[in-house]
Design an enzyme around this catalytic site. Structure first.
Site, PDB file in Angstrom:
ATOM      1  N   LEU A  48     -11.602 -12.302  17.442  1.00 36.19           N
ATOM      2  CA  LEU A  48     -10.344 -11.569  17.381  1.00 36.19           C
ATOM      3  C   LEU A  48     -10.065 -11.095  15.974  1.00 36.19           C
ATOM      4  O   LEU A  48     -10.385 -11.780  15.011  1.00 36.19           O
ATOM      5  CB  LEU A  48      -9.191 -12.492  17.816  1.00 36.19           C
ATOM      6  CG  LEU A  48      -9.154 -12.930  19.271  1.00 36.19           C
ATOM      7  CD1 LEU A  48      -8.119 -14.028  19.454  1.00 36.19           C
ATOM      8  CD2 LEU A  48      -8.826 -11.744  20.161  1.00 36.19           C
ATOM      9  N   GLU A 101       0.341 -16.273  23.363  1.00 35.69           N
ATOM     10  CA  GLU A 101      -0.038 -17.655  23.683  1.00 35.69           C
ATOM     11  C   GLU A 101      -0.631 -18.307  22.440  1.00 35.69           C
ATOM     12  O   GLU A 101      -1.109 -17.604  21.550  1.00 35.69           O
ATOM     13  CB  GLU A 101      -1.069 -17.650  24.817  1.00 35.69           C
ATOM     14  CG  GLU A 101      -2.432 -17.153  24.373  1.00 35.69           C
ATOM     15  CD  GLU A 101      -3.279 -16.563  25.488  1.00 35.69           C
ATOM     16  OE1 GLU A 101      -2.845 -15.599  26.127  1.00 35.69           O
ATOM     17  OE2 GLU A 101      -4.380 -17.094  25.682  1.00 35.69           O
ATOM     18  N   LYS A 137      -3.121 -19.924  19.801  1.00 30.58           N
ATOM     19  CA  LYS A 137      -4.555 -19.825  19.529  1.00 30.58           C
ATOM     20  C   LYS A 137      -5.038 -21.245  19.304  1.00 30.58           C
ATOM     21  O   LYS A 137      -4.657 -21.901  18.325  1.00 30.58           O
ATOM     22  CB  LYS A 137      -4.800 -18.966  18.295  1.00 30.58           C
ATOM     23  CG  LYS A 137      -6.271 -18.803  17.976  1.00 30.58           C
ATOM     24  CD  LYS A 137      -6.478 -17.718  16.943  1.00 30.58           C
ATOM     25  CE  LYS A 137      -7.930 -17.366  16.782  1.00 30.58           C
ATOM     26  NZ  LYS A 137      -8.731 -18.437  16.190  1.00 30.58           N
ATOM     27  N   ASP A 150      -7.320 -24.302  18.354  1.00 30.72           N
ATOM     28  CA  ASP A 150      -8.345 -24.492  17.327  1.00 30.72           C
ATOM     29  C   ASP A 150      -9.428 -25.428  17.852  1.00 30.72           C
ATOM     30  O   ASP A 150      -9.433 -26.619  17.572  1.00 30.72           O
ATOM     31  CB  ASP A 150      -7.684 -25.059  16.067  1.00 30.72           C
ATOM     32  CG  ASP A 150      -8.560 -24.870  14.844  1.00 30.72           C
ATOM     33  OD1 ASP A 150      -9.611 -24.219  14.969  1.00 30.72           O
ATOM     34  OD2 ASP A 150      -8.186 -25.378  13.773  1.00 30.72           O
ATOM     35  N   GLU A 192     -11.117 -22.493  25.686  1.00 29.98           N
ATOM     36  CA  GLU A 192     -11.347 -23.294  24.492  1.00 29.98           C
ATOM     37  C   GLU A 192     -11.500 -24.771  24.831  1.00 29.98           C
ATOM     38  O   GLU A 192     -10.680 -25.328  25.568  1.00 29.98           O
ATOM     39  CB  GLU A 192     -10.153 -23.096  23.548  1.00 29.98           C
ATOM     40  CG  GLU A 192     -10.448 -23.381  22.110  1.00 29.98           C
ATOM     41  CD  GLU A 192     -11.085 -22.182  21.378  1.00 29.98           C
ATOM     42  OE1 GLU A 192     -11.435 -21.172  22.040  1.00 29.98           O
ATOM     43  OE2 GLU A 192     -11.234 -22.279  20.158  1.00 29.98           O
ATOM     44  N   TYR A 217      -8.404 -19.037  29.078  1.00 27.85           N
ATOM     45  CA  TYR A 217      -7.551 -17.935  28.627  1.00 27.85           C
ATOM     46  C   TYR A 217      -8.194 -16.554  28.741  1.00 27.85           C
ATOM     47  O   TYR A 217      -7.587 -15.551  28.411  1.00 27.85           O
ATOM     48  CB  TYR A 217      -7.060 -18.150  27.194  1.00 27.85           C
ATOM     49  CG  TYR A 217      -8.171 -18.413  26.178  1.00 27.85           C
ATOM     50  CD1 TYR A 217      -9.123 -17.447  25.890  1.00 27.85           C
ATOM     51  CD2 TYR A 217      -8.256 -19.629  25.509  1.00 27.85           C
ATOM     52  CE1 TYR A 217     -10.131 -17.680  24.984  1.00 27.85           C
ATOM     53  CE2 TYR A 217      -9.256 -19.878  24.587  1.00 27.85           C
ATOM     54  CZ  TYR A 217     -10.201 -18.885  24.336  1.00 27.85           C
ATOM     55  OH  TYR A 217     -11.195 -19.123  23.445  1.00 27.85           O
ATOM     56  N   LYS A 229      -2.015 -10.239  23.539  1.00 27.64           N
ATOM     57  CA  LYS A 229      -2.952  -9.410  24.307  1.00 27.64           C
ATOM     58  C   LYS A 229      -2.175  -8.373  25.095  1.00 27.64           C
ATOM     59  O   LYS A 229      -1.128  -8.701  25.676  1.00 27.64           O
ATOM     60  CB  LYS A 229      -3.751 -10.269  25.295  1.00 27.64           C
ATOM     61  CG  LYS A 229      -4.596 -11.321  24.634  1.00 27.64           C
ATOM     62  CD  LYS A 229      -5.216 -12.296  25.629  1.00 27.64           C
ATOM     63  CE  LYS A 229      -5.935 -13.405  24.875  1.00 27.64           C
ATOM     64  NZ  LYS A 229      -6.307 -14.534  25.730  1.00 27.64           N
ATOM     65  N   LYS A 252      -2.091 -15.390  12.689  1.00 26.00           N
ATOM     66  CA  LYS A 252      -2.410 -16.720  12.158  1.00 26.00           C
ATOM     67  C   LYS A 252      -1.202 -17.365  11.482  1.00 26.00           C
ATOM     68  O   LYS A 252      -0.354 -16.684  10.914  1.00 26.00           O
ATOM     69  CB  LYS A 252      -3.554 -16.612  11.142  1.00 26.00           C
ATOM     70  CG  LYS A 252      -4.815 -15.963  11.672  1.00 26.00           C
ATOM     71  CD  LYS A 252      -5.498 -16.759  12.754  1.00 26.00           C
ATOM     72  CE  LYS A 252      -6.349 -17.877  12.203  1.00 26.00           C
ATOM     73  NZ  LYS A 252      -7.634 -17.429  11.677  1.00 26.00           N
ATOM     74  N   CYS A 262     -26.110 -11.945 -17.275  1.00 22.15           N
ATOM     75  CA  CYS A 262     -26.361 -12.697 -16.047  1.00 22.15           C
ATOM     76  C   CYS A 262     -26.816 -14.106 -16.397  1.00 22.15           C
ATOM     77  O   CYS A 262     -27.779 -14.280 -17.153  1.00 22.15           O
ATOM     78  CB  CYS A 262     -27.429 -11.988 -15.223  1.00 22.15           C
ATOM     79  SG  CYS A 262     -27.985 -12.951 -13.824  1.00 22.15           S
ATOM     80  N   CYS A 279     -30.718 -14.430 -15.181  1.00 23.92           N
ATOM     81  CA  CYS A 279     -31.880 -13.717 -15.712  1.00 23.92           C
ATOM     82  C   CYS A 279     -31.639 -13.142 -17.102  1.00 23.92           C
ATOM     83  O   CYS A 279     -32.543 -12.568 -17.697  1.00 23.92           O
ATOM     84  CB  CYS A 279     -32.326 -12.616 -14.756  1.00 23.92           C
ATOM     85  SG  CYS A 279     -31.231 -11.185 -14.713  1.00 23.92           S
ATOM     86  N   CYS A 306     -24.980  -8.096 -12.271  1.00 21.51           N
ATOM     87  CA  CYS A 306     -26.215  -8.237 -13.024  1.00 21.51           C
ATOM     88  C   CYS A 306     -27.040  -6.977 -12.793  1.00 21.51           C
ATOM     89  O   CYS A 306     -27.218  -6.532 -11.663  1.00 21.51           O
ATOM     90  CB  CYS A 306     -26.965  -9.468 -12.519  1.00 21.51           C
ATOM     91  SG  CYS A 306     -28.708  -9.457 -12.912  1.00 21.51           S
ATOM     92  N   CYS A 343     -34.138 -10.080 -11.175  1.00 21.99           N
ATOM     93  CA  CYS A 343     -33.234 -11.230 -11.271  1.00 21.99           C
ATOM     94  C   CYS A 343     -33.568 -12.225 -10.167  1.00 21.99           C
ATOM     95  O   CYS A 343     -33.490 -11.898  -8.984  1.00 21.99           O
ATOM     96  CB  CYS A 343     -31.785 -10.789 -11.147  1.00 21.99           C
ATOM     97  SG  CYS A 343     -30.648 -12.190 -11.130  1.00 21.99           S
TER      98      CYS A 343
END
Ligand code: IVH
Length: 687
Positions: free
Chosen positions: A74, A107, A109, A111, A165, A217, A281, A305, A410, A413, A428, A434
């Site tokens: 998503l 709804e 989400k 985890d 889930e 879901y 959705k 989120k 760098c 290198c 670099c 490198c």
């Protein structure tokens, strides 16, 4: 050695390596002895007891399952504003006015980890993890042990793939970790890791002992529609015997969605399981269908989120990593601290401006506070994202601290590290000389979404590079010719043997035949990610066509250039990066050496055969009235057409709406078929 270890080893030798080291009789004797001990002392029985196993798993773990319909991820929204934009984008795509009705479901989400359950005639026949979205792992035996996954469905269609889930509740997680502790096992960092670790057990009996749950879901393949709306479909799945999330609601506006988000956020701590946001959705499934997908995410859904979790700790050091495109990335080395259940000991510092307290446009961030070694810093992480430093507490800054001086050479290198105008990143200039760039390029080349060579991971690549065995991707394919036999043989190296060496060579051979999209991605060209590589491959079809186009587009103008930036998802910056790569002599020579070792599979679209516009080049011009330009383009591409922005001799069809101007004229001159919108829709109807 313990008996169980000897048995496990014997299992692997027998089943996975086809090289048993003990006789069958001896094996049986050991196994019987182990069973007797377990019967007398059940407490000694190990979770991974070899007596429970029928054979060993294949070396790579689970069997692979190709998803009939890909399992996507998503897009994310972080601010309320992003949700407003999401609604706006959808309306624009569908050509809906701001006040037209548009319903969304909202709804939590969850985890956990997603799982696809395939039911044929109501019976569970297969369970697969998401994997890379296209190919997952077959975990059917494990999924069958979950009480919330029905073995048989009530009133189910002939075929249905239910997606949802797998998660572990806080209560179960705490109890599991307490048990792990008692046994001296390593505790899990968080419920999601525990759920993933428990589902992906090679021994289903271990999964059975772990309290996993499942929320449905979404769905994949179906023999008949589940209804007209998302909400209805969720209810159907509930009626079939699945648990669906009780906090699922129908929302009639963006403010309604955000209200529901706040409501869910307020309950977050007391829900009893981890959630990391709210998913919105589009409710109308016909609209979902019209909206379709971008390469890896649906246009009709988004995850809003929750804000990231935070913690304070000491910044012990700043080190510089050099990436495959030469970028010097500063990394904060932290005194380990737990952030949202995960121990964090390093965080990204992005670039030198970020350390100074400036964003990419030169504006102040963190009120202009810089970051120094020894500082007391605030760390945050959101979901899977790499931890970041959010803030510095100046009142705790040691008096002796000094500003961080960003290197201008760098560290790997010694080449100059230069910051070009408009680039936030110092790079670099060593290019292929490198070692850090070369190694990172090689690691990227063998990574999962690229060549994905079994037995050749980051560690092996680093070792081979250090020893001078491989310097560039082409060398991987000549490895066997150089080190398959003779004095210096792979099988004689530490950590390698006869079996593993020949397995590696075999795995490399298998990947000589490679899909075009993977090859493009594997080249590690700056700005060209996996999604773009897929789209580019589909657009050009063959390696030859792609390379020819990159050469012809070199001037940054003309039809080949227009065609390149006309590819969905390819902008000016990516296009420049692509043509630059092919224009640089050393890079180009290295790519040619690689390609000489490969056989490249053309990119073909599935199921566009029989489409009346498959392979045709279509140009849209003028105003479209039944759908927006973006939708028209996406639909044409889904049917196998190539959509271009300009009319040329290669154009097959010009779709001209009212107001069509010079393009229609040019098409008429070239004798190209010109359709109005209705005629176009008739042509593709039913395809
Ligand atoms: S819908 C085509 N709904 O989030 C979109 N996903 O970031 C299908 N997830 O891989 C996903 N809760 O594992 C959807 N209520 C929910 C979800 C959810 C958790 C996960 C899922 C997906 C990931 C995407």
């Amino acid at each position: 050695m313990r008996l169980s270890t000897i048995l496990a080893r014997a299992n692997t030798e027998y089943y996975s390596e086809d090289a048993p080291q003990i006789s069958d009789a001896e094996y049986d004797r050991l196994k019987k002895r182990n069973s007797e001990i377990e019967a007398r002392f059940p407490d000694l029985k190990r979770e991974d007891s070899p007596t429970e196993k029928v054979g060993a798993s294949p070396t790579s773990g689970f069997a692979k399952v190709a998803h009939e319909i890909p399992m996507l991820s998503l897009g994310n929204a972080f601010e309320d504003e992003d949700v407003v934009e999401f609604d706006g984008r959808i309306r624009k795509y569908l050509g809906l006015t701001p006040d037209a009705d548009l319903l969304f479901t909202a709804e939590p989400k969850i985890d956990g980890l997603s799982l696809s359950l395939r039911y044929e005639n109501g019976l569970l026949v297969q369970a697969a993890t998401r994997g890379d979205g296209a190919i997952g792992e077959n975990v059917t035996a494990n999924a069958r042990t979950l009480q919330t996954i029905p073995q048989q469905l009530e009133a189910a269609p002939e075929l249905i793939e239910v997606r949802g889930e797998v998660y572990m509740s806080h209560e179960d997680f705490d109890a599991l970790n307490a048990r792990q502790n008692e046994r001296g096992g390593k505790p899990f960092a968080n419920p999601r890791n525990a759920a993933a670790g428990s589902l992906r057990q090679l021994d289903a009996e271990i999964t059975r002992a772990r309290p996993l749950k499942f929320f449905a879901y979404a769905w994949g393949a179906l023999s008949e529609p589940l209804g007209e709306t998302q909400f209805e479909a969720i209810k159907k799945m509930e009626n079939m015997g699945f648990q669906t999330n009780p906090l699922t609601e129908l929302c009639v506006s963006v403010s309604d969605m955000i209200d529901h988000y706040r409501k869910i956020e307020a309950q977050r701590a007391t829900l009893g399981y981890d959630i990391d946001g709210v998913v919105y959705k589009v409710n109308d499934l016909a609209l979902q269908e019209r909206l379709g997908f971008r390469s890896t995410t649906p246009r009709w859904a988004i995850a809003h989120k929750f804000p990231a979790e935070l913690a304070w700790t000491t910044l012990e050091d700043i080190t510089i990593q050099v990436g495959r495109t030469g970028a010097l990335s500063p990394v904060a080395r932290l005194k380990p601290v737990t952030v949202g259940g995960v121990v964090v000991s390093s965080a990204t510092l992005h670039n030198e401006d970020y350390i100074k307290g400036l964003d990419s446009k030169g504006n102040e961030i963190r009120d202009g506070k810089d970051i120094r070694i020894g500082d007391w810093v605030q760390v945050y992480r959101a979901g899977d994202v790499i931890p970041k430093i959010a803030d510095v507490d100046l009142s705790k800054r040691p008096e002796t601290s000094v500003s961080f001086i960003f290197p201008t050479v760098c560290p790997e290198c010694g080449s100059d590290a230069i910051r070009e105008e408009g680039d936030a990143v110092r790079r670099c200039m060593g290019g292929l000389i490198c070692p850090a760039q070369a190694v990172e390029k090689l690691k990227h080349f063998v990574s999962r979404a690229a060549f994905d060579i079994d037995g050749l991971g980051a560690k092996q690549v680093e070792q081979f590079y250090t020893d001078g065995w491989i310097a560039e991707p082409a060398d991987i394919f000549t490895l066997q010719a150089r080190y398959g036999s003779g004095v210096q043989q792979l099988k004689n190296r530490e950590g390698w043997g006869d079996k593993s060496a020949s397995k590696l060579f075999q795995a490399i051979e298998e990947k000589r035949n490679i899909p075009l999209a993977r090859l493009i991605f594997a080249l590690g060209i700056r700005h060209v990610g996996e999604a773009a590589s897929n789209l580019i491959a589909l657009h050009y079809g063959t390696w030859q066509a792609f390379v020819t186009a990159m050469e012809s587009a070199r001037d940054g103008a003309g039809p080949a250039w227009d065609d390149l930036i006309g590819v969905d998802g390819v902008g000016q910056v990516m296009a420049q990066s692509l043509i630059k790569t092919f224009a640089q002599e050393a890079e180009r020579a290295s790519i040619d050496r690689l390609v000489a070792e490969l056989s490249i599979q053309d990119a073909t679209r599935p199921d566009t055969q029989g489409s009346p516009v498959d392979g045709k080049t279509v140009v849209f011009t003028g105003t479209l009235e039944k759908m927006t330009r973006a939708e028209a383009k996406a639909r044409a591409e889904r049917l196998g057409a190539k959509v271009s922005g300009s009319v040329s001799a290669k154009t097959d069809i010009l779709v001209a709406g009212p107001g069509a101007g010079s393009k229609a004229k040019k098409a008429a001159e070239l004798g190209i078929e010109i359709l109005d919108e209705d005629a176009w829709l008739d042509l593709i109807a039913g395809a």
